[in-house]
Design an enzyme around this catalytic site. Structure first.
Site, PDB file in Angstrom:
ATOM      1  N   CYS A  94      21.763  43.598 -65.077  1.00  0.00           N
ATOM      2  CA  CYS A  94      22.618  44.714 -65.492  1.00  0.00           C
ATOM      3  C   CYS A  94      23.095  45.423 -64.218  1.00  0.00           C
ATOM      4  O   CYS A  94      22.269  45.788 -63.372  1.00  0.00           O
ATOM      5  CB  CYS A  94      21.829  45.688 -66.377  1.00  0.00           C
TER       6      CYS A  94
ATOM      7  N   LYS B  43      18.295  35.768 -66.230  1.00  0.00           N
ATOM      8  CA  LYS B  43      19.742  36.059 -66.273  1.00  0.00           C
ATOM      9  C   LYS B  43      20.139  36.720 -64.964  1.00  0.00           C
ATOM     10  O   LYS B  43      19.648  37.804 -64.632  1.00  0.00           O
ATOM     11  CB  LYS B  43      20.077  36.937 -67.478  1.00  0.00           C
TER      12      LYS B  43
HETATM   13  C1  SIN Z   1      24.206  48.048 -70.678  1.00  0.00           C
HETATM   14  O1  SIN Z   1      23.353  48.286 -71.529  1.00  0.00           O
HETATM   15  O2  SIN Z   1      24.771  48.957 -70.068  1.00  0.00           O
HETATM   16  C2  SIN Z   1      24.602  46.636 -70.369  1.00  0.00           C
HETATM   17  C3  SIN Z   1      23.459  45.741 -70.148  1.00  0.00           C
HETATM   18  C4  SIN Z   1      23.739  44.667 -69.149  1.00  0.00           C
HETATM   19  O3  SIN Z   1      24.811  44.644 -68.523  1.00  0.00           O
HETATM   20  O4  SIN Z   1      22.866  43.832 -68.914  1.00  0.00           O
END
Ligand code: SIN
Length: 304
Positions: free
Chosen positions: A129, A164
């Site tokens: 993220c 990931k």
């Molecule tokens: C988010 O919750 O802001 C996105 C999560 C991600 O990009 O892995």
């Protein structure tokens, strides 16, 4: 469509096209809807140890012609409440991959153990993220930290572990190597690209968090290049993600080296039936090019 059945990291999938984490992952019912629409499997929302509200609105903005910009801030109900959703999806026969995020190797390991106890087929570690303090790419862009997390999770669970990875780094394939060396069973690439937009009327960033992550058609060539380079450097399966909306996109990822793909942004636009369309289209493309299975086509563009 026997041609589409595939076994990756010891998990059987009826086709290689999965729902990506972050889209429709809030409830077991929406996960089941994606599966009923033809997905080969679904990846849950990224889940943490405790409930988390995420960032205030606005958290998402459509960028016409480019895709989606989002900074949700990893909102989620926490692993205990989310268990209900996973159990519901599993009760409908859905092939579920559990996505988790943590701030330490121990937290990742604990969350992964909980996901395993719920019965998911594999766990996907959100190490990517691009905008959450203390989480995601703040850990996953450092090969040593990433390796610590993967190794801790591998020691804690028996199910396959997918890492990931982030494209927001100098050496993406180096991250893939670090994940493999630490024992990951697969890598998923890519998460969103760090990005932003400014409203010319208000003259302010459109997202409350200022920067976010870009997904959708604009990032497909970047995802493809990541998969291509990783395929040349690692030996574990690759799950291709980024900008997939047509069967041709899926086929490109497979030719570059992806054994599975995940689709997110296009599902938000086109709904669950997109999965069946992509699967039918991939089946046709494989047969037309003389392949009898997906696995035969994986990485075919690398062969001279
Ligand atoms: C988010 O919750 O802001 C996105 C999560 C991600 O990009 O892995």
């Amino acid at each position: 469509m026997d041609c589409l059945q595939t076994r990756v990291t010891k998990v059987d999938f009826r086709n290689p096209i999965l729902l990506a984490s972050g889209i429709w992952g809030e409830s077991g019912e929406s996960l089941a809807r994606a599966y009923a629409g033809g997905a080969g499997g679904v990846v849950s929302k990224s889940i943490g140890s405790e409930p988390r509200n995420g960032y205030p609105n606005p958290t998402i903005e459509k960028l016409e012609g480019w895709g989606l910009l989002n900074a949700m801030g990893l909102p989620n109900p926490g692993i205990v409440s989310y268990g209900e959703e996973v159990r519901f999806a599993l009760s409908k026969g859905v092939r579920v991959i559990g996505s988790v995020f943590g701030g330490t190797p121990e937290e990742f390991a604990e969350l992964s153990r909980s996901m395993e106890q719920l019965g998911v087929a594999a766990v996907e570690l959100n190490l990517s993220c691009p905008h959450a303090k203390g989480y995601g790419s703040e850990i996953g862009a450092d090969p040593a930290l990433l390796a610590e997390v993967v190794a801790a999770v591998k020691a804690a669970v028996h199910i396959p572990v997918w890492a990931k990875l982030t494209p927001n780094t100098q050496d993406p394939a180096g991250l893939a190597e670090a994940a493999e060396t630490a024992g990951a069973d697969a890598i998923s690439a890519i998460n969103t690209l760090r990005a932003m937009a400014i409203d010319p009327v208000t003259m302010r960033p459109v997202l409350s968090h200022i920067s976010g992550g870009l997904s959708g058609p604009a990032i497909k060539p970047i995802g493809l290049a990541f998969v291509w380079r990783a395929f040349e450097r690692i030996h574990i399966p690759i799950v291709g993600i980024g900008g997939i909306s047509r069967a041709e996109d899926v086929f490109e990822y497979v030719l570059a080296g992806a054994s599975l793909v995940e689709v997110g942004t296009a599902v938000a636009d086109r709904g669950a039936m997109l999965f069946q369309d992509l699967a039918n289209g991939l089946d046709t493309l494989l047969r037309e090019r003389g392949f009898t299975s997906v696995s035969e086509a994986v990485g075919a563009a690398h062969r001279k």
